[in-house]
Design an enzyme around this catalytic site. Sequence first.
Site, short mmCIF file in Angstrom:
data_model
loop_
_atom_site.label_atom_id
_atom_site.label_comp_id
_atom_site.label_asym_id
_atom_site.label_seq_id
_atom_site.Cartn_x
_atom_site.Cartn_y
_atom_site.Cartn_z
N ASP A 1 -17.19 -7.11 -30.08
CA ASP A 1 -15.97 -7.76 -30.52
C ASP A 1 -15.82 -9.15 -29.92
O ASP A 1 -16.24 -9.38 -28.78
CB ASP A 1 -14.78 -6.88 -30.11
CG ASP A 1 -13.57 -7.13 -30.99
OD1 ASP A 1 -13.69 -7.90 -31.96
OD2 ASP A 1 -12.52 -6.55 -30.70
N ASN B 1 -13.85 -2.16 -41.46
CA ASN B 1 -14.10 -3.60 -41.61
C ASN B 1 -14.09 -4.06 -43.07
O ASN B 1 -14.02 -5.26 -43.35
CB ASN B 1 -15.43 -4.01 -40.96
CG ASN B 1 -15.37 -4.08 -39.45
OD1 ASN B 1 -16.36 -3.85 -38.77
ND2 ASN B 1 -14.22 -4.42 -38.89
C1 IPE Z 1 -16.62 -8.55 -34.24
O1 IPE Z 1 -15.97 -9.76 -34.03
C2 IPE Z 1 -17.58 -8.63 -35.38
C3 IPE Z 1 -17.53 -7.59 -36.40
C4 IPE Z 1 -16.52 -6.83 -36.73
C5 IPE Z 1 -18.74 -7.44 -37.18
P1 IPE Z 1 -14.56 -10.03 -34.69
O2 IPE Z 1 -14.78 -10.64 -36.03
O3 IPE Z 1 -13.74 -8.76 -34.70
O4 IPE Z 1 -13.95 -11.09 -33.70
P2 IPE Z 1 -12.42 -11.30 -33.29
O5 IPE Z 1 -11.86 -9.95 -32.90
O6 IPE Z 1 -11.71 -11.88 -34.46
O7 IPE Z 1 -12.50 -12.25 -32.13
MG MG Z 2 -12.23 -8.03 -33.53
#
Ligand code: IPE
Ligand code: MG
Length: 213
Positions: A2, A50
């Site tokens: 994350d 996601n």
């Molecule tokens: C994690 O980073 C990547 C995936 C979900 C593939 P994020 O996209 O959740 O990063 P933040 O939480 O916005 O910083």
């Molecule tokens: Mg995230």
Amino acid sequence: MDGNGRWAKKRALPRAVGHQRGVEAVRRLVRALEPMGLECLTLYAFSSENWKRPDEEVDDLMNLMRKFIKSDLPEFVEKGVKLKIIGDWQSLAPDIVAMLEDALAQTANGRQTLAVALNYGGQHEIARAAAKAASKGDVTIETITAELDTADLPPLDLLIRTSGEVRLSNFLLWQAAYAEMLFVDTLWPDFEPAHLEQALDDFARRERRYGGR
Ligand code: IPE
Ligand code: MG
């Protein structure tokens, strides 16, 4: 893994750049697997939740995955990294499924496992495993464990969450029953093999009692 988005935001860069740097962090860790002697590293790359992100970001993530498999598979094979995928990966785009099947076949004899959670959700995994155990007429902790996507992986010892969030977000819920947990503020693109070594040192100092005393 994350913190890609926040890493990019801090630098006024597009989120996609944060995700690209996130892939580079993965590459550094894979290269450090052997020197660190890790049996298995599992990365939470894409959760079943996601999909709620904007289409453009989901596309970026899927394209990064395509690119990463293409560019890094030969190195996996050469280094003896065995790929394992957990989650409902078979329902990803057909070309990605085909690439992953090829990567699984090519790395089948590897010595160290890199497990990647793709389209993964822990609750769904548990429900699927319980339903399978039930269909065989025997629902116990052991039979459910044996039907999980992780059945052929070693037990989960240490779970690390980056970026300062303090929750599991549906990752390895069943497996985490007695796992040690570590929550670090480091954003994923900044995560270096040295952070993992530090985490392993920390883990080595913990006393695990599994409910005993
Ligand atoms: C994690 O980073 C990547 C995936 C979900 C593939 P994020 O996209 O959740 O990063 P933040 O939480 O916005 O910083
Ligand atoms: Mg995230």
